[in-house]
Design an enzyme around this catalytic site. Structure first.
Site, PDB file in Angstrom:
ATOM      1  N   SER A 153      62.623  59.291  49.842  1.00  9.55           N
ATOM      2  CA  SER A 153      63.221  59.999  51.126  1.00  9.55           C
ATOM      3  C   SER A 153      63.121  59.064  52.157  1.00  9.55           C
ATOM      4  CB  SER A 153      62.336  61.165  51.659  1.00  9.55           C
ATOM      5  OG  SER A 153      62.493  61.444  52.942  1.00  9.55           O
ATOM      6  N   TYR A 176      53.789  64.572  52.792  1.00  4.16           N
ATOM      7  CA  TYR A 176      55.089  64.100  52.147  1.00  4.16           C
ATOM      8  C   TYR A 176      55.443  62.562  52.534  1.00  4.16           C
ATOM      9  CZ  TYR A 176      60.217  64.379  51.732  1.00  4.16           C
ATOM     10  OH  TYR A 176      61.619  64.321  51.506  1.00  4.16           O
TER      11      TYR A 176
END
Length: 272
Positions: A153, A176
């Site tokens: 990401s 994350y």
């Protein structure tokens, strides 16, 4: 010349494993690869409906479905051994999985807990790391010139912009960023070592993608879409199929000299 280039996107019965192939991005990857003449194996914890199976079989007869829980760390080696024994070694391995605990949405700075962080790092980062290592070793053992693509990401190499969460139920996610950042450098380390065995490892880092948000059952927040699009150079979120196109490139012979790279698909978000 054009035909020769396009032929690089044909897999000619090569085995393609898609872990998390029934997820938001995984399903787009699957649909993109169905026309490549590859033998596709979908590994997912989700149960696939008969209707979905029939739909996929219409597009390609070479599709198999394997129930696999990558977050089951205690039995991970045993389950991988079964897959290698029953289905052989992949020529292409794509990891689109997104394992997370039920309280994943609480991974923000206000509510995060050590136990929450540890569980998600174990099921997500550690599963990506160990599975990638095991697949590399299997490719090496079978002398396969393989390609491995891992999903990361933009928040694996950028800090999260909290402005996009204003007037939404969404928050920043500490865990994350730890996980996705680890995956990017995992890719570099694997590529540096396994290159001499003709095994390529790359990551794809999407920006904001249209679809549901992990840990939330309701539809994607309209204010989030508005806030994100306002700050993106292309003024919109990405589509799952746009990520799938990047993965197709890295899986194919068209990227035969690309390894250890992080291909960013973010509409220019990280350029500014």
């Amino acid at each position: 010349m054009i035909k020769k280039y396009l032929n690089q996107y044909k897999f000619n019965n090569k085995k393609i494993f898609i872990l998390g192939g029934l997820g938001l991005i995984g399903r787009s990857v699957l649909n993109t690869l169905l026309s490549t003449n590859g033998k596709i194996f979908i590994l997912d914890i989700k149960k696939i409906s008969l209707k979905m199976q029939k739909d996929f079989k219409k597009k390609s007869k070479s599709v198999s479905f394997i129930h696999f829980d990558c977050s089951n760390m205690n039995n991970l080696d045993r389950n991988l051994d079964k897959i290698f024994s029953n289905y052989g070694c992949p020529d292409v391995f794509i990891n689109c999985s997104y394992p997370a605990t039920d309280d994943w949405a609480k991974s923000n700075f206000s509510n995060n807990k050590l136990s929450l962080m540890r569980k998600n790092i174990d099921s997500h980062l550690n599963s990506y790391s160990w599975i990638s290592f095991r697949v590399c070793e299997q490719m090496k053992k079978k002398n396969i010139k393989g390609s491995i693509i891992l999903l990361s990401s933009i928040y694996g190499f950028l800090g999260q912009n909290v402005e996009i969460y204003k007037k939404t139920s969404l928050r920043e996610n500490m865990n994350y960023s730890i996980i996705k950042g680890g995956i990017i450098n995992l890719c570099r380390q694997l590529a540096a070592y396994y290159g001499k065995f003709n095994i390529r490892i790359n990551t794809v880092s999407p920006g904001g993608i249209l679809g549901g948000s992990k840990g939330l059952k309701k539809k994607q927040d309209k204010n989030f879409i508005k806030n994100y699009s306002k700050q993106s150079p292309l003024k919109r979120l990405g589509k799952p199929e746009e990520v799938a196109s990047a993965i197709l490139f890295l899986a194919s012979d068209a990227s035969s000299y690309v390894t250890g790279s992080n291909l960013v698909v973010d509409g220019g978000w990280s350029a500014i």
